[in-house]
Design an enzyme around this catalytic site. Sequence first.
Site, mmCIF file in Angstrom:
data_model
loop_
_atom_site.group_PDB
_atom_site.id
_atom_site.type_symbol
_atom_site.label_atom_id
_atom_site.label_comp_id
_atom_site.label_asym_id
_atom_site.label_seq_id
_atom_site.Cartn_x
_atom_site.Cartn_y
_atom_site.Cartn_z
ATOM 1 N N HIS A 1 96.590 94.865 61.856
ATOM 2 C CA HIS A 1 97.739 94.474 61.634
ATOM 3 C C HIS A 1 98.607 95.433 60.518
ATOM 4 C CE1 HIS A 1 95.958 92.214 58.060
ATOM 5 N NE2 HIS A 1 95.044 92.058 58.820
ATOM 6 N N ASP B 1 89.707 94.605 62.658
ATOM 7 C CA ASP B 1 90.146 93.754 61.480
ATOM 8 C C ASP B 1 88.761 92.867 61.218
ATOM 9 O OD1 ASP B 1 91.478 92.551 59.652
ATOM 10 O OD2 ASP B 1 92.579 90.947 60.882
ATOM 11 N N ASP C 1 91.945 95.454 54.040
ATOM 12 C CA ASP C 1 92.222 94.586 55.102
ATOM 13 C C ASP C 1 94.041 94.727 55.350
ATOM 14 O OD1 ASP C 1 92.947 92.499 56.749
ATOM 15 O OD2 ASP C 1 92.329 91.022 55.119
ATOM 16 N N GLU D 1 100.271 89.403 60.155
ATOM 17 C CA GLU D 1 99.121 88.509 60.848
ATOM 18 C C GLU D 1 98.669 87.541 59.840
ATOM 19 O OE1 GLU D 1 94.613 87.875 60.813
ATOM 20 O OE2 GLU D 1 95.949 88.729 59.147
ATOM 21 N N GLU D 2 98.789 87.986 58.211
ATOM 22 C CA GLU D 2 98.360 87.118 57.463
ATOM 23 C C GLU D 2 98.873 85.826 57.082
ATOM 24 O OE1 GLU D 2 95.622 87.711 56.154
ATOM 25 O OE2 GLU D 2 95.361 90.087 55.950
ATOM 26 N N ASP E 1 100.546 94.428 58.007
ATOM 27 C CA ASP E 1 100.639 93.579 56.656
ATOM 28 C C ASP E 1 99.655 93.503 55.849
ATOM 29 O OD1 ASP E 1 99.843 91.717 58.761
ATOM 30 O OD2 ASP E 1 100.250 90.125 57.364
HETATM 31 ZN ZN LIG Z 1 92.997 91.381 58.213
#
Ligand SMILES: [Zn+2]
Length: 484
Positions: free
Chosen positions: A77, A170, A116, A146-147, A79
């Site tokens: 991801h 991830d 991350d 995603e977050e 973001d």
């Molecule tokens: Zn992540």
Amino acid sequence: MPSNLSELKPSHLWKHFAKIITIPHCSGNEKPLGDYVLSFAKGLNLAAQRDKVGNVLVSKPATPGHETAAGVILQGHLDMVCEKNSDVAHDFAKDPIQAEIKGDWVQAKGTTLGADNGIGLAACLAAMEDTSLVHGPLEFLFTVDEETGLTGANKIQKGFLKGTRLLNLDSEEEGTFTIGCAGGADSEIAFPITRKKTASKNLFRLKVHGLRGGHSGLDINQGRANAIKLLVRILREAQDSARFEVVCLEGGNKRNAIPREAWAVLACAPAELRAAGAAFKRSFEKISAEYKAVETAAKYSFERVEDEKAFALTADCQRGLLNFVLAMPHGVVAMHPEMKELVETSTNLAIIRTGKSQIEIICSTRSSVASALEATRLVLKAVTEMAGAKINPKYGYPGWMPNLQSALLATLKELYKRTFGKEAGVVAVHAGLECGIIGEKFPGMDMISFGPTMEHPHSPDEHVHIGSVERFWQFLTATLAELG
Ligand SMILES: [Zn+2]
């Protein structure tokens, strides 16, 4: 001892990571990083496209002789969670992240690092660029947001991906494969109330607080108490020996958190006060003994609040409400039959709010098995209907049911053992992941998630283990060759 990222190995992966952290990419603001990935792919003469929501897809042809292999998708991801310590001056919208090496780890100066999922992204860019790798047809999928809502995964159009095997990069524990996650859905309940003038104008607040709370998925099996359930239990137990009237019930504030505090405003006549106070105390002491191993800071208070003319629930309504909340399920519903540590299904009674003509209750339910999620939501519906209340089941997100027979899992387990001389762990998580959504949109997609070791992601303490990044790259490239 290396002092800057460019001295770390593998150098091309760290070079990309060092570049990524100079480009702002907080959730919702991934466009500059998406632009960078697109232009980098174009510079390599790789086909690249961006969909309407901002997800970027890059395709890399197979190395000669490997064209017939089934396609493999590498996914991460774009973001990151942007958090900083209060004493740090940092503008995530324009300032580069200041990474530093501390012993075996890389971290940022007072902010989240964005390892991350920046390390996963850097691995994708390195694999796009590296012409020495052996592999079948590859796709690189970079998702947005995603977050905060799994938005990118949710909005991927059917047909966007060609590959049938997906490596999600991830995960945060080296040597562990994630092969499943929970789906989830909320239910909003409206319990209609009728009111009458209180018999006494003496109002009190009964409050339960100091509980541990935590994430409604990841912490649901920790034996923690739910403040709303405790409060209602105290009131329901006391109701048989004391007289009081419930004016309102309030508790919890997030759908994905176990409620840490809850309170009720009660009307209680002076003559009834002693009996009520004693009943609450008796009940709370019993409960805190029950939870003493976990809820070490649990407290309750029973205090006078300002006198005012209030409208409490009628006696029937009060009894009905307390019975209803008491009967609503909360906590672990089922453990996974084969993966012993995994919570398969759970439900969290998250929020209660008192309105003028109704009491609103929100529950969030999770399961890695779609039918078990539906079954538990049906229980909520049944209890709600028995209580004469209304339930509005909100649309949720799908889970990723662990497939212990997955061909991809078997290949990667065998490869891991051959490469590192030990078994990889296999886990599933009781929270939502992008793979759950991607798997639903692309039926039959064989998926697995792995990554290097990271600690405290989403906080300024986030750090990533340098040695594990090197082994992650080694394993990833070996995987591409094995699947090619
Ligand atoms: Zn992540």
